[in-house]
Design an enzyme around this catalytic site. Structure first.
Site, PDB file in Angstrom:
ATOM      1  N   CYS A  97      -0.749  -9.981  -2.523  1.00 42.31           N
ATOM      2  CA  CYS A  97      -0.980  -9.285  -1.271  1.00 42.31           C
ATOM      3  C   CYS A  97      -1.482 -10.244  -0.042  1.00 42.31           C
ATOM      4  CB  CYS A  97      -2.270  -8.356  -1.464  1.00 42.31           C
ATOM      5  SG  CYS A  97      -3.663  -9.259  -2.584  1.00 42.31           S
ATOM      6  N   HIS A 113      -7.070  -8.672   3.878  1.00 35.78           N
ATOM      7  CA  HIS A 113      -7.190  -9.955   3.721  1.00 35.78           C
ATOM      8  C   HIS A 113      -6.985 -10.737   5.176  1.00 35.78           C
ATOM      9  CE1 HIS A 113      -7.558  -9.329  -0.516  1.00 35.78           C
ATOM     10  NE2 HIS A 113      -6.240  -9.687  -0.922  1.00 35.78           N
TER      11      HIS A 113
END
Ligand code: A2P
Length: 340
Positions: A135, A248
């Site tokens: 990710c 993130h």
């Protein structure tokens, strides 16, 4: 690979997890042509009911006896052991397997795909398996691709600030429980992570190798080279877990092949599908995890020259790890396969 039809049978292995739940939402939002859904999780979730596209679907326990007859796509986001066991088996049985684990990503006969960057890699899926990247790799390659195409990229230094949802639902619960405990002056405990994550950060994601790198750091470097088809690209990463629930963030330093002004870089990045440039320091505009939560796009800001090296550029990138970092990327790949 998959015959054209009006609706497809999709199995989700890990349906009750953080990524699985997001996958159901995305299938609904994007009106994926579903004939039916098969939801799989562990014994403790068997019998739970989840809704998608106006229907209720019962969660089945995943066992070696589970039948996958008639399934067109299997989206796996559970554990490495489950990917290893079912990815291989279902791919060989003619199911298109879209796998979120690190198990197959670096295998030469498994494409590793971010559709906006390298959809062409989907033309060769000899094992019936396609992997989606880590990710943090996905937003990184989306930022690098337009720069690579325009002026070349020689070296990348990336530091990540990764939310707890990357670890899964239990880690999200742990951050909230620790926060509540500490705000109530109670003792708290760490179970998912080796240390308290609330009001802290951990420069450690995955396992350490002999050289002291975390497995997450190694994955970012290798996956970036594979997706960008740049085996000589120098990439170094430091991965940090932060007390954020979703999204993130990444501080990226790039050494480019040729000079590029920040305004030119912004224009190239803004033209990249799936990217939004959100960058106006004078107005205090820069992407943050709370802005990107629940959004499909990768947000880029703080684009500026790095004068400490020749052709240096700094970027700040934020993306929802459960969406573009996982579930959305997987569903986009399924859409691509359906379109043929
Ligand atoms: P369950 O919810 O029943 O534990 P997350 O990454 O958020 O932790 O989610 C992991 C997903 O993988 C969940 O859907 C979880 O199901 C599923 N899972 C974990 N272990 C197993 C297992 N042994 N068999 C089937 N599903 C599993």
């Amino acid at each position: 690979m998959v015959k054209k039809k009006s609706g497809y049978v999709v199995a989700i292995l890990g349906a009750t997890g953080a990524v699985g739940k997001e996958t159901l939402e995305i299938l609904e939002e994007r009106k994926f042509p579903l004939a039916s859904l098969r939801l799989f999780a562990s014994k403790r979730s068997a019998g739970e009911v989840m809704s998608c596209q106006g229907k209720e679907w019962k969660v089945e326990e995943l066992t070696t006896e589970s039948s996958f007859a008639g399934v067109d796509f299997a989206l796996i986001s559970a554990t490495d052991a489950i990917s290893r066991e079912y990815g291989q088996r279902l791919g060989a049985a003619g199911v298109v397997v879209i796998d979120d684990s690190g198990v197959f990503r670096m295998e030469a006969d498994v494409p590793l795909v971010v559709p906006e960057v390298n959809a062409h890699a989907l033309t060769a899926m000899p094992r019936g398996i396609v992997s989606i990247p880590n990710c943090t790799t996905t937003p990184l390659v989306m930022a690098l691709k337009p720069l690579q195409d325009a002026v070349g990229v020689k070296r990348v230094v990336v530091t990540t600030f990764q939310s707890v949802s990357g670890t899964g639902a239990a880690a999200m619960e742990e951050l909230m429980t620790q926060t509540k405990d500490l705000m109530s002056f109670r003792d708290t405990k760490a179970e998912v992570y080796p240390y308290q994550i609330a009001f802290n950060l951990l420069p450690h994601i995955g396992s350490f190798n002999d050289g002291g790198d975390c497995s997450e750091e190694v994955k970012i470097a290798r996956e970036t080279r594979k997706i960008l088809e740049a085996p000589a690209l120098r990439v170094t990463a430091t991965t940090v877990r932060v007390p954020v629930l979703r999204c993130h963030s990444e501080a990226i330093n790039v050494e480019l092949g040729r000079p590029l002004k920040p305004n030119e870089a912004r224009a190239l990045l803004a033209a990249m599908p799936g990217v939004i440039v959100y960058d106006d320091p004078a107005k205090k505009l820069y992407p943050m995890p709370l802005d990107a939560t629940g959004k499909d796009e990768v947000y880029i800001g703080r684009v500026r020259e790095d004068e400490s090296i020749t052709n240096g550029l700094n970027l700040w990138v934020v993306s929802d790890n459960l969406r573009k970092g996982a579930a959305l990327n997987a569903v986009q790949i399924a859409e691509h396969v359906v379109r043929g």
